[in-house]
Scaffold this motif. Structure first.
Motif, PDB file in Angstrom:
ATOM      1  N   UNK A 152      -8.760 -23.427   8.229  1.00 51.69           N
ATOM      2  CA  UNK A 152      -7.692 -23.725   7.370  1.00 51.69           C
ATOM      3  C   UNK A 152      -7.282 -21.920   6.735  1.00 51.69           C
ATOM      4  N   UNK A 153      -6.043 -21.923   6.585  1.00 49.51           N
ATOM      5  CA  UNK A 153      -5.521 -20.397   6.388  1.00 49.51           C
ATOM      6  C   UNK A 153      -5.457 -20.400   4.770  1.00 49.51           C
ATOM      7  N   UNK A 154      -5.206 -19.040   4.535  1.00 51.82           N
ATOM      8  CA  UNK A 154      -4.936 -19.052   3.093  1.00 51.82           C
ATOM      9  C   UNK A 154      -4.138 -18.004   2.578  1.00 51.82           C
ATOM     10  N   UNK A 155      -3.106 -17.783   1.732  1.00 50.43           N
ATOM     11  CA  UNK A 155      -2.561 -16.871   0.986  1.00 50.43           C
ATOM     12  C   UNK A 155      -3.096 -16.150  -0.006  1.00 50.43           C
ATOM     13  N   UNK A 156      -3.482 -14.736   0.342  1.00 50.95           N
ATOM     14  CA  UNK A 156      -4.333 -14.001  -0.569  1.00 50.95           C
ATOM     15  C   UNK A 156      -3.178 -13.377  -1.601  1.00 50.95           C
ATOM     16  N   UNK A 157      -3.435 -13.742  -3.022  1.00 49.59           N
ATOM     17  CA  UNK A 157      -2.565 -13.164  -4.013  1.00 49.59           C
ATOM     18  C   UNK A 157      -3.191 -11.998  -4.572  1.00 49.59           C
ATOM     19  N   UNK A 158      -2.258 -10.790  -4.383  1.00 53.39           N
ATOM     20  CA  UNK A 158      -2.974  -9.351  -4.910  1.00 53.39           C
ATOM     21  C   UNK A 158      -1.988  -9.006  -5.799  1.00 53.39           C
ATOM     22  N   UNK A 159      -2.725  -8.846  -7.076  1.00 50.60           N
ATOM     23  CA  UNK A 159      -2.202  -8.205  -8.199  1.00 50.60           C
ATOM     24  C   UNK A 159      -2.103  -6.407  -8.093  1.00 50.60           C
ATOM     25  N   UNK A 160      -0.961  -6.044  -8.057  1.00 47.29           N
ATOM     26  CA  UNK A 160      -0.899  -4.480  -7.613  1.00 47.29           C
ATOM     27  C   UNK A 160      -0.790  -3.734  -8.933  1.00 47.29           C
ATOM     28  N   UNK A 163      -4.764  -3.775  -8.117  1.00 48.45           N
ATOM     29  CA  UNK A 163      -5.134  -3.812  -6.619  1.00 48.45           C
ATOM     30  C   UNK A 163      -6.293  -4.619  -6.148  1.00 48.45           C
ATOM     31  N   UNK A 164      -6.401  -5.687  -6.856  1.00 49.11           N
ATOM     32  CA  UNK A 164      -7.249  -6.734  -6.397  1.00 49.11           C
ATOM     33  C   UNK A 164      -6.756  -8.263  -5.937  1.00 49.11           C
ATOM     34  N   UNK A 165      -7.373  -9.024  -5.309  1.00 44.81           N
ATOM     35  CA  UNK A 165      -6.964 -10.407  -4.916  1.00 44.81           C
ATOM     36  C   UNK A 165      -7.278 -11.060  -6.234  1.00 44.81           C
ATOM     37  N   UNK A 166      -6.358 -11.874  -6.596  1.00 43.24           N
ATOM     38  CA  UNK A 166      -6.681 -12.784  -7.973  1.00 43.24           C
ATOM     39  C   UNK A 166      -6.941 -14.194  -7.268  1.00 43.24           C
ATOM     40  N   UNK A 167      -6.513 -14.329  -6.409  1.00 38.84           N
ATOM     41  CA  UNK A 167      -6.596 -16.187  -5.979  1.00 38.84           C
ATOM     42  C   UNK A 167      -6.308 -16.103  -4.346  1.00 38.84           C
TER      43      UNK A 167
END
Length: 364
Positions: A152-160, A163-167
């Motif tokens: 299963x793939x995923x979409x990484x949510x990046x808070x700029x 500068x971190x992945x939040x979900x």
């Protein structure tokens, strides 16, 4: 009422000071930076050599600056370049290393290309897009199974802002390609995954909100002037209504049993689509061969009788500002490639030496 002369003179001095200060406080325009304009050439490199780079081409001087990340940060990207986009002053480079655990998103200043942060907590990044203010979505395959099938793939949510992945939003196997229409993101998938749906994400919630039944693997997603989604599914080029979530039109590209459409690219006003009609030649080292064609988004059929450009590319893009077609040429994955430019009627303009495997462009 009379004013004291000293008081009057004091007022005059204060007024003069305030006036001069107001003049001095007028903001000056920011000085230009070396990466404010030009064409970024994404060079994938040789996968097992992990030597992908980004070049900057100057269309005015017709010169190219090589490996600009190395130039500005005195270190290599250390992987293939799978994608690049810019979001609110920051550039996000997708780095795909051949060793598990070594993939990354390199975040740089979009104006100076100086490193801002490195994100390592993801695997096989495939596509990146601006989701909203200071937020990016990165589509990832995750680690492949031992038999090279897809998890299963995923979409990484990046808070700029941090500068971190939040979900990480779980999506379908072999997730690849993403477009955004309104408040929704649509994620396609590689043709080898066997998945026959497009995943839809609600951007405001960062959650999957539905799917589109595509009857095949949907690749090369783009959005036209009418906010309709186009993609390739097998031998067809398909139009999807993002509101009703249904396939509206299926257009067959050509009659060849070996060639397929790929590399969908829009013209300046998004009313015409360029595409590559090509195949992988197993008798010649699996080189990609084919031609470039185009059609209007209102056309009922697609003709492949007369090609616009008689060659295939490893990278394909359109400079909407200047109305120029860009194609990347890869003679081999052990030597420098080339960028070739064409007018919209297919007339050759010029070419410039790039780096290994030019596979994409970002126009500024």
């Amino acid at each position: 009422m009379q004013f004291n002369s000293i008081y009057v003179r004091s007022l005059a001095v204060v007024s003069l000071f305030l006036g001069l200060n107001a003049c001095n406080s007028t903001s000056e325009p920011e000085p230009s930076q070396p990466y404010d304009t030009g064409v970024f050439v994404l060079n994938g490199g040789n996968f097992f050599d992990n030597n992908g780079t980004i070049s900057l081409y100057n269309p005015t001087t017709k010169t190219i600056s090589y490996d600009v990340f190395q130039k500005e940060n005195t270190r290599a990207l250390s992987g293939g370049v799978a994608g690049y986009t810019e979001v609110d002053g920051k550039g996000l480079i997708l780095v795909d290393n051949s060793t598990n655990g070594s993939d990354a998103v390199e975040i740089v200043s979009a104006r100076t290309f100086k490193s801002v942060a490195t994100i390592k907590d993801l695997e096989n990044p495939r596509s990146v897009i601006k989701a909203s203010t200071n937020k990016a979505y990165v589509v990832c395959w995750d680690v492949l199974n031992p038999d090279y099938s897809y998890k299963l793939g995923y979409v990484a949510v990046i808070d700029l802002t941090t500068n971190k992945i939040t979900k990480k939003i779980p999506v379908q196997n072999g997730a690849e390609g993403i477009v955004i229409v309104g408040n929704e993101a649509f994620i396609g998938n590689t043709s080898y995954s066997g998945i026959k749906t497009i995943t839809v994400i609600d951007i405001s919630k960062d959650e999957v909100s539905g799917t589109v039944a595509s009857a095949g693997a949907a690749s090369n997603l783009i959005v036209d002037a009418n906010n309709k989604i186009w993609c390739t599914i097998g031998k067809e080029i398909v139009r999807i209504n993002p509101t009703s979530k249904v396939v509206e039109t299926r257009l067959t590209a050509g009659t060849s049993t070996t060639k397929s459409p790929r590399n969908l690219t829009l013209n300046a006003n998004k009313t015409a689509i360029f595409f590559e009609y090509s195949f992988s030649d197993s008798s010649d080292g699996y080189k990609q061969k084919g031609d470039i064609f185009s059609f209007n988004i209102s056309d009922a059929t697609i003709s492949t009788s007369t090609s616009l450009i008689k060659r295939a590319f490893t990278g394909f893009g359109f400079d909407a500002k200047n109305g120029i077609i860009y194609g990347g040429i890869t003679p081999s994955y052990k030597q420098a490639g080339y960028v070739i430019r064409y007018q919209t009627n297919g007339t050759l303009i010029d070419s410039v030496k790039a780096e290994i495997a030019p596979n994409g462009f970002l126009f500024k």
